[in-house]
Design a protein around this motif. Structure first.
Motif, mmCIF file in Angstrom:
data_model
loop_
_atom_site.group_PDB
_atom_site.id
_atom_site.type_symbol
_atom_site.label_atom_id
_atom_site.label_comp_id
_atom_site.label_asym_id
_atom_site.label_seq_id
_atom_site.Cartn_x
_atom_site.Cartn_y
_atom_site.Cartn_z
ATOM 1 N N HIS A 280 69.394 53.100 55.161
ATOM 2 C CA HIS A 280 70.598 52.987 55.979
ATOM 3 C C HIS A 280 71.408 51.751 55.610
ATOM 4 O O HIS A 280 70.884 50.773 55.058
ATOM 5 N N THR A 281 72.689 51.801 55.944
ATOM 6 C CA THR A 281 73.602 50.725 55.572
ATOM 7 C C THR A 281 74.337 50.133 56.776
ATOM 8 O O THR A 281 75.312 49.406 56.592
ATOM 9 N N GLY A 282 73.893 50.419 57.973
ATOM 10 C CA GLY A 282 74.579 49.893 59.159
ATOM 11 C C GLY A 282 73.860 50.310 60.420
ATOM 12 O O GLY A 282 72.663 50.065 60.594
ATOM 13 N N ILE A 283 74.599 50.975 61.309
ATOM 14 C CA ILE A 283 74.032 51.453 62.572
ATOM 15 C C ILE A 283 72.900 52.443 62.312
ATOM 16 O O ILE A 283 72.998 53.319 61.451
ATOM 17 N N THR A 284 71.801 52.292 63.054
ATOM 18 C CA THR A 284 70.733 53.286 63.086
ATOM 19 C C THR A 284 70.440 53.614 64.544
ATOM 20 O O THR A 284 70.744 52.816 65.438
ATOM 21 N N PHE A 285 69.856 54.771 64.801
ATOM 22 C CA PHE A 285 69.470 55.077 66.185
ATOM 23 C C PHE A 285 68.360 56.123 66.203
ATOM 24 O O PHE A 285 68.201 56.902 65.252
ATOM 25 N N GLN A 286 67.621 56.099 67.294
ATOM 26 C CA GLN A 286 66.526 57.044 67.516
ATOM 27 C C GLN A 286 66.530 57.491 68.968
ATOM 28 O O GLN A 286 66.854 56.700 69.861
ATOM 29 N N GLY A 287 66.166 58.748 69.182
ATOM 30 C CA GLY A 287 66.109 59.298 70.527
ATOM 31 C C GLY A 287 64.677 59.435 71.002
ATOM 32 O O GLY A 287 63.822 59.951 70.273
ATOM 33 N N PHE A 288 64.412 58.968 72.227
ATOM 34 C CA PHE A 288 63.085 59.049 72.829
ATOM 35 C C PHE A 288 63.186 59.699 74.202
ATOM 36 O O PHE A 288 64.117 59.416 74.958
ATOM 37 N N LEU A 289 62.214 60.540 74.514
ATOM 38 C CA LEU A 289 62.088 61.098 75.857
ATOM 39 C C LEU A 289 60.992 60.362 76.594
ATOM 40 O O LEU A 289 59.991 59.958 76.000
ATOM 41 N N SER A 290 61.188 60.189 77.896
ATOM 42 C CA SER A 290 60.221 59.466 78.707
ATOM 43 C C SER A 290 58.838 60.106 78.623
ATOM 44 O O SER A 290 58.693 61.322 78.774
ATOM 45 N N GLY A 291 57.830 59.292 78.342
ATOM 46 C CA GLY A 291 56.457 59.768 78.280
ATOM 47 C C GLY A 291 56.059 60.381 76.950
ATOM 48 O O GLY A 291 54.928 60.836 76.795
ATOM 49 N N VAL A 292 56.981 60.410 75.989
ATOM 50 C CA VAL A 292 56.686 60.983 74.675
ATOM 51 C C VAL A 292 56.852 59.882 73.631
ATOM 52 O O VAL A 292 57.925 59.308 73.484
ATOM 53 N N GLY A 293 55.784 59.570 72.904
ATOM 54 C CA GLY A 293 55.816 58.442 71.999
ATOM 55 C C GLY A 293 56.594 58.669 70.724
ATOM 56 O O GLY A 293 57.118 57.738 70.133
ATOM 57 N N GLN A 294 56.711 59.917 70.271
ATOM 58 C CA GLN A 294 57.372 60.179 69.001
ATOM 59 C C GLN A 294 58.862 60.427 69.198
ATOM 60 O O GLN A 294 59.296 60.895 70.248
ATOM 61 N N THR A 295 59.642 60.076 68.176
ATOM 62 C CA THR A 295 61.078 60.278 68.267
ATOM 63 C C THR A 295 61.410 61.767 68.194
ATOM 64 O O THR A 295 60.753 62.528 67.475
ATOM 65 N N VAL A 296 62.441 62.176 68.933
ATOM 66 C CA VAL A 296 62.900 63.562 68.858
ATOM 67 C C VAL A 296 64.135 63.675 67.969
ATOM 68 O O VAL A 296 64.472 64.770 67.505
ATOM 69 N N CYS A 297 64.835 62.561 67.755
ATOM 70 C CA CYS A 297 65.946 62.581 66.810
ATOM 71 C C CYS A 297 66.106 61.200 66.200
ATOM 72 O O CYS A 297 65.670 60.197 66.779
ATOM 73 N N SER A 298 66.719 61.157 65.040
ATOM 74 C CA SER A 298 66.987 59.879 64.383
ATOM 75 C C SER A 298 68.231 60.032 63.534
ATOM 76 O O SER A 298 68.563 61.133 63.065
#
Length: 428
Positions: A280-298
């Motif tokens: 990546h070259t700037g902004i990054t982001f990840q999506g998390f749901l409560s109670g779930v340790g793994q990312t659902v989106c990135s």
């Protein structure tokens, strides 16, 4: 022993699975809801191939994905082929080679499956379902904010309630590290400790580094730069270099746009989030749901990818892991997804043409209809319809006789005349 008597081998390779009707319906529901969001933001679908020439695909793959790529010889061309381990490089190739004459920006979306090698004991999926978007040709805070806002809207659309989007900025970290006299291995260990938020390990590494106290303080602050918008003020006070300050200014503009979109309640800032540092070259982001340790989106910005296919264009995007979403929302989807058929038509008479014609009539009105072809009793047909989640069963006795409609939801039974059924928009 005859071959037909041998026990059937039913095991699957590790990391792949079958999806029976209920799970398959949930995956299809997720795909459809996400696609609706993408379309509402003006993104158009593309379909990528499941085979690529390895040397072409590898141009867009980072080191981690190169090692996880399935590859084999192609008898036709004599070249190595590969199953793509990720769809973003494929979108970059398509944009660079097939769509380079079109005006920018390109708003493209996709949904498909990729394959990845995993460690034998890792217990991770090798068959990965992805759905995402790529915005090619824009380099602006508003474009970055659009990706994050779409991710929030997408999560809400599939039924998620308690979720967060963690936003990082790799340029902020690069500004802190730029020009420091650290060898590559130590710099990598420092980044890993920051990512794990391991302040103890980070302190030990900095003691070994020989860096000035001011530089150590800037680095040591990174794992603690986590929270709401107030993090930007603390981050600005902790650094003095212009590269990091410029990154903070861009991030502030992204948050301003997200405020307009009304999604800031779902956003957390994490300037110690360094996943994808080499990509990546700037902004990054990840999506998390409560109670779930793994990312659902990135997702995030990756301005250097398309130029590997001789087409220089800034880009940003995100991808959902549909299987992670399925795992996280399985109970929620039980209330939203019921794989059912509208009507089972059971005939008690010898003349089947009446039942067959009725099935055609209901299908023409948009209903899903099955003619019960097996020769069985009414009770057996009703039991089958209940087990297979039909909404209604129609009992057809013969031409001119009323049809009995049985609701399998509440058990209600009613007689319906052919005059009523002949209405153009008969409602079940």
């Amino acid at each position: 022993m005859r071959f037909s008597d041998s026990p059937l081998e039913t095991d699957l390779p590790k990391g792949v699975r079958d999806f029976l009707p209920l799970k398959a319906a949930k995956v299809e529901y997720l795909q459809q809801r996400l696609q609706q969001v993408y379309s509402s933001w003006g993104f158009r679908p593309v379909i990528t191939p499941q085979l690529e020439f390895l040397d072409v695909l590898e141009r867009g793959l980072g080191d981690g994905l190169r090692e996880r790529t399935f590859r084999f010889d192609d008898r036709q061309s004599g070249r190595l082929l590969a199953f793509p381990p990720d769809m973003t490089p494929q979108i970059a190739r398509i944009a660079a080679t097939r769509m380079s004459e079109l005006p920018l920006p390109l708003r493209l979306c996709y949904s498909g499956r990729v394959l990845r090698h995993t460690e034998q004991q890792a217990g991770k999926d090798r068959d990965i379902f992805q759905s995402g978007v790529e915005l090619i040709g824009l380099d602006s805070p508003e474009a970055d904010a659009e990706m994050i806002a779409m991710a929030v809207e997408s999560l809400a659309a599939v039924g998620a309630e308690n979720f967060t989007i963690d936003i990082g900025q790799v340029e902020f970290f690069r500004g802190v590290m730029e020009g420091l006299p650290l060898d590559a291995r130590l710099a990598e260990d420092v980044a890993e400790a920051i990512l794990r938020k391991d302040s103890s390990e980070l302190g030990i590494l900095l003691q070994k580094s020989g860096l000035k106290d001011s530089s150590c303080e800037e680095i040591f602050a990174l794992p603690r730069l986590y929270g709401g918008r107030e993090v930007l003020d603390r981050a600005e006070q902790s650094v003095s270099n212009q590269r990091s300050r410029k990154a903070l200014d861009g991030l502030s503009q992204v948050l301003d746009v997200l405020d307009v979109y009304g999604v800031l309640d779902h956003v957390t800032i994490d300037l110690g989030e360094l996943r994808g540092l080499n990509y990546h070259t700037g902004i990054t982001f990840q999506g998390f749901l409560s109670g779930v340790g793994q990312t659902v989106c990135s997702g995030g910005r990756y301005n250097n990818l398309t130029e590997k296919y001789a087409f220089s264009a800034p880009a940003t995007g995100f991808t959902f892991s549909l299987l992670h979403l399925l795992f996280a929302l399985d109970k929620v989807l039980d209330e939203r997804v019921v794989p059912s058929c509208d009507l089972l038509i059971f005939s008690t008479g010898k003349n089947l043409r009446v039942a067959q014609a009725l099935a055609c009539q209901f299908r023409s009105q948009g209903y899903s209809v099955t003619r019960d072809i097996l020769d069985r009793t009414r009770e057996d047909a009703l039991n089958y319809a209940q087990q297979m989640n039909y909404r209604y069963m129609a009992v057809v006795a013969g031409e001119g006789q009323d049809v009995e409609m049985i609701s399998l939801v509440d058990g209600e039974q009613k007689q319906v005349s052919w005059e009523q059924l002949d209405q153009q928009h008969f409602v079940l």
